[in-house]
Scaffold this motif. Structure first.
Motif, short mmCIF file in Angstrom:
data_model
loop_
_atom_site.label_atom_id
_atom_site.label_comp_id
_atom_site.label_asym_id
_atom_site.label_seq_id
_atom_site.Cartn_x
_atom_site.Cartn_y
_atom_site.Cartn_z
N LEU A 1 0.85 -1.43 -0.03
CA LEU A 1 0.19 0.19 0.06
C LEU A 1 0.79 1.39 0.07
CD1 LEU A 1 -2.72 -0.94 2.32
CD2 LEU A 1 -3.24 -0.72 -0.05
N LEU A 2 2.01 1.28 0.97
CA LEU A 2 2.78 2.41 0.81
C LEU A 2 3.64 2.72 -0.52
CD1 LEU A 2 4.57 2.03 4.38
CD2 LEU A 2 2.85 3.73 3.63
N THR A 3 4.03 1.52 -1.11
CA THR A 3 4.49 1.63 -2.47
C THR A 3 3.43 2.15 -3.78
OG1 THR A 3 6.10 -0.34 -2.11
CG2 THR A 3 5.89 0.41 -4.29
N LEU A 4 2.38 1.68 -3.45
CA LEU A 4 1.38 2.10 -4.47
C LEU A 4 1.08 3.58 -4.25
CD1 LEU A 4 -0.85 1.52 -6.55
CD2 LEU A 4 -2.26 0.91 -4.98
N ARG A 5 0.90 4.06 -2.88
CA ARG A 5 0.86 5.35 -2.55
C ARG A 5 1.99 6.53 -3.19
NH1 ARG A 5 1.19 8.12 3.40
NH2 ARG A 5 0.55 10.18 2.61
N GLN A 6 3.33 5.94 -3.09
CA GLN A 6 4.21 6.63 -3.53
C GLN A 6 4.28 6.85 -5.02
OE1 GLN A 6 7.73 4.70 -2.14
NE2 GLN A 6 8.23 6.31 -0.59
N ILE A 7 3.93 5.70 -5.75
CA ILE A 7 3.61 5.70 -7.25
C ILE A 7 2.71 6.54 -7.42
CG2 ILE A 7 3.03 4.43 -9.13
CD1 ILE A 7 4.41 1.73 -7.90
N ALA A 8 1.41 6.85 -7.10
CA ALA A 8 0.35 7.48 -7.22
C ALA A 8 0.82 8.94 -7.07
CB ALA A 8 -0.77 7.15 -6.46
#
Length: 72
Positions: free
Chosen positions: A5-12
């Motif tokens: 979830l943290l990785t996805l948030r950074q990408i977004a």
């Protein structure tokens, strides 16, 4: 799971922030000069061939629709 979830948030956030940084050329001064030029051409035809084609198509549809309404 939390790491994903943290990785996805950074990408977004990266995607959104880089998209908003794009610089577009400001063409407003060029268009102002074109449309304010006193050359005898009506303002609705000053942008070129595309404007002339749209104008003629509109006139043909208007005249054709009026004729159809009168004849029917």
């Amino acid at each position: 799971m939390l790491r994903n979830l943290l990785t996805l948030r950074q990408i977004a956030q990266t995607t959104i922030s880089t998209v908003s940084r794009r610089q577009f050329e400001n063409k407003v001064p060029e268009k102002q000069k074109l449309f304010q030029e006193d050359n005898g051409i009506p303002v609705h035809l000053k942008d070129g061939v595309a404007d002339a084609l749209l104008y003629r198509a509109t006139m043909m549809l208007t005249v054709g629709g009026t004729a159809y309404a009168i004849i029917s």
